[in-house]
Design an enzyme around this catalytic site. Structure first.
Site, PDB file in Angstrom:
ATOM      1  N   ASP A 163       0.834  -1.202   0.000  1.00  0.00           N
ATOM      2  CA  ASP A 163       0.000   0.000   0.000  1.00  0.00           C
ATOM      3  C   ASP A 163       0.874   1.260   0.000  1.00  0.00           C
ATOM      4  O   ASP A 163       1.963   1.250   0.569  1.00  0.00           O
ATOM      5  CB  ASP A 163      -0.902  -0.035   1.245  1.00  0.00           C
ATOM      6  CG  ASP A 163      -2.047   0.941   1.130  1.00  0.00           C
ATOM      7  OD1 ASP A 163      -2.333   1.413   0.018  1.00  0.00           O
ATOM      8  OD2 ASP A 163      -2.665   1.253   2.170  1.00  0.00           O
ATOM      9  N   ASN A 192     -10.947  -1.985  -5.448  1.00  0.00           N
ATOM     10  CA  ASN A 192     -10.138  -1.106  -6.320  1.00  0.00           C
ATOM     11  C   ASN A 192     -10.778  -1.003  -7.695  1.00  0.00           C
ATOM     12  O   ASN A 192     -10.815   0.063  -8.299  1.00  0.00           O
ATOM     13  CB  ASN A 192      -8.719  -1.665  -6.518  1.00  0.00           C
ATOM     14  CG  ASN A 192      -7.824  -1.579  -5.281  1.00  0.00           C
ATOM     15  OD1 ASN A 192      -6.902  -2.373  -5.122  1.00  0.00           O
ATOM     16  ND2 ASN A 192      -8.089  -0.623  -4.422  1.00  0.00           N
TER      17      ASN A 192
HETATM   18  C1  FPP Z   1      -1.823   0.277  -3.471  1.00  0.00           C
HETATM   19  O1  FPP Z   1      -1.315   1.602  -3.408  1.00  0.00           O
HETATM   20  C2  FPP Z   1      -1.261  -0.407  -4.598  1.00  0.00           C
HETATM   21  C3  FPP Z   1      -1.961  -0.900  -5.669  1.00  0.00           C
HETATM   22  C4  FPP Z   1      -3.425  -0.830  -5.813  1.00  0.00           C
HETATM   23  C5  FPP Z   1      -1.278  -1.527  -6.797  1.00  0.00           C
HETATM   24  C6  FPP Z   1      -0.106  -2.346  -6.404  1.00  0.00           C
HETATM   25  C7  FPP Z   1       0.522  -2.888  -7.620  1.00  0.00           C
HETATM   26  C8  FPP Z   1       1.827  -3.104  -7.761  1.00  0.00           C
HETATM   27  C9  FPP Z   1       2.786  -2.845  -6.672  1.00  0.00           C
HETATM   28  C10 FPP Z   1       2.346  -3.728  -9.026  1.00  0.00           C
HETATM   29  C11 FPP Z   1       2.192  -5.198  -8.921  1.00  0.00           C
HETATM   30  C12 FPP Z   1       2.742  -5.881 -10.068  1.00  0.00           C
HETATM   31  C13 FPP Z   1       2.522  -7.191 -10.315  1.00  0.00           C
HETATM   32  C14 FPP Z   1       3.243  -7.846 -11.383  1.00  0.00           C
HETATM   33  C15 FPP Z   1       1.580  -7.981  -9.547  1.00  0.00           C
HETATM   34  P1  FPP Z   1      -2.356   2.774  -3.583  1.00  0.00           P
HETATM   35  O2  FPP Z   1      -2.537   3.045  -5.025  1.00  0.00           O
HETATM   36  O3  FPP Z   1      -3.610   2.397  -2.829  1.00  0.00           O
HETATM   37  O4  FPP Z   1      -1.635   3.969  -2.901  1.00  0.00           O
HETATM   38  P2  FPP Z   1      -2.267   4.904  -1.762  1.00  0.00           P
HETATM   39  O5  FPP Z   1      -2.561   4.011  -0.601  1.00  0.00           O
HETATM   40  O6  FPP Z   1      -1.158   5.870  -1.481  1.00  0.00           O
HETATM   41  O7  FPP Z   1      -3.495   5.559  -2.338  1.00  0.00           O
END
Ligand code: FPP
Length: 293
Positions: free
Chosen positions: A71, A119
């Site tokens: 996250d 999401n």
């Molecule tokens: C949460 O941070 C993260 C995600 C929704 C996406 C995570 C994806 C990756 C790390 C790439 C994964 C790659 C593979 C190949 C599986 P957020 O967007 O909720 O950030 P925030 O909490 O600051 O809003």
């Protein structure tokens, strides 16, 4: 010149080790953080600290299954003054690094939460589109990574995969089929995943089997439910790590974490370091020792 650098390096190592005894090093080092010497000092001391921690961890019982709620990509981007999508890209790069660290520790199961069903409903189509591109790129990179094949890592995705666009499903089946014969490590990516949805799917199967007459009411128990979860080929997680300071589970592996240790850390996912991982494992080990779990 090389000899002088080496001997200077040894002296810095010695000083760093000495300072680390008092856990004081990060305070003065960060205070002079604008100097490149200070940064090389920090990275040197971080490396020493990581190695010391790793050696200590290896003396204890390591968790066999680590699950991570990755996250804080967007907050990382915001804090670093970079585009949101670049924050996600850094998150993808971090995942590959963390996989390496887990493999080095020979921890056989790693499960990550990459996209929840919520999401999909909440994020803008533009953001989802770039996330989908990232999953395709990341899964293809993983499937092409020689380490994955040398170390025998099987890759699988779980969740309501039918909610994902075709290109992501193709990348999943490519990664899955190219690694399906491996048995040493299992890397699971949760995509379009929701813990409640997983329980609902399992309960539907139980109900269908009962209706067919294959499963009598008195035989329905936790084993019957567990064996119908997406994770039936995985042991329950020993340790769940969530980055970015949120202390919630957010619908991740609700059934499986009944007895897992939970570790929350303030760092945003793209900044998660080897020391952060080791500290999470250290806290797992010390809690296990305390409670004799
Ligand atoms: C949460 O941070 C993260 C995600 C929704 C996406 C995570 C994806 C990756 C790390 C790439 C994964 C790659 C593979 C190949 C599986 P957020 O967007 O909720 O950030 P925030 O909490 O600051 O809003």
């Amino acid at each position: 010149m090389g000899r002088i650098r080496k001997s200077l390096g040894r002296r810095i190592d010695y000083l760093a080790k000495w300072l680390l005894r008092f856990r004081l090093v990060s305070i003065p080092a960060r205070a002079v953080a604008n100097s490149s010497y200070a940064w090389s000092f920090i990275s040197r001391t971080d490396r020493i600290r990581a190695n010391r921690l790793r050696d200590r961890l290896k003396e204890g019982e390591l968790p066999q299954h680590i699950s991570i709620i990755m996250d804080g990509n967007r907050r990382f981007a915001w804090n670093s003054n970079i585009e949101r999508d670049l924050g996600h890209r850094r998150g993808k790069e971090k995942l590959k690094e963390v996989m390496d660290w887990i493999l080095d520790l020979e921890i056989p199961y790693l499960t990550v939460y990459a996209l929840s069903t919520e999401n999909i409903n909440e994020r803008s189509p533009g953001e989802l589109d770039s996330l989908y591109d990232l999953y395709v790129a990341g899964l293809n990179e993983i499937a092409d990574d020689p380490q994955i094949h040398e170390r025998g890592v099987r890759v699988q995705a779980m969740g309501r995969l039918e909610m994902l666009p075709e290109r992501v499903r193709e990348a999943i089946s490519n990664a899955q089929s190219r690694t399906e014969s491996y048995t040493d490590f299992l890397f699971t990516v949760c995509l379009a995943y929701g813990g409640r949805e997983e329980i609902v799917d399992a309960v539907r199967e139980v109900a269908a089997d009962h209706a067919k007459g294959d499963l009598p009411l008195e035989s329905i128990d936790t084993m019957q439910i567990s064996s119908r979860m997406y994770t039936s080929d995985l042991p329950d997680p020993d340790l769940v790590i969530r980055t970015s300071g949120e202390e919630r589970i957010s619908n991740f592996l609700l059934w499986q974490i009944a007895y897992s240790e939970l570790h929350f850390t303030d760092v945003f996912w793209p900044s998660f370091s080897k020391v952060d991982l080791y500290e999470a494992i250290e806290s797992y080990q010390s809690r296990r020792r305390r409670y004799g779990g």
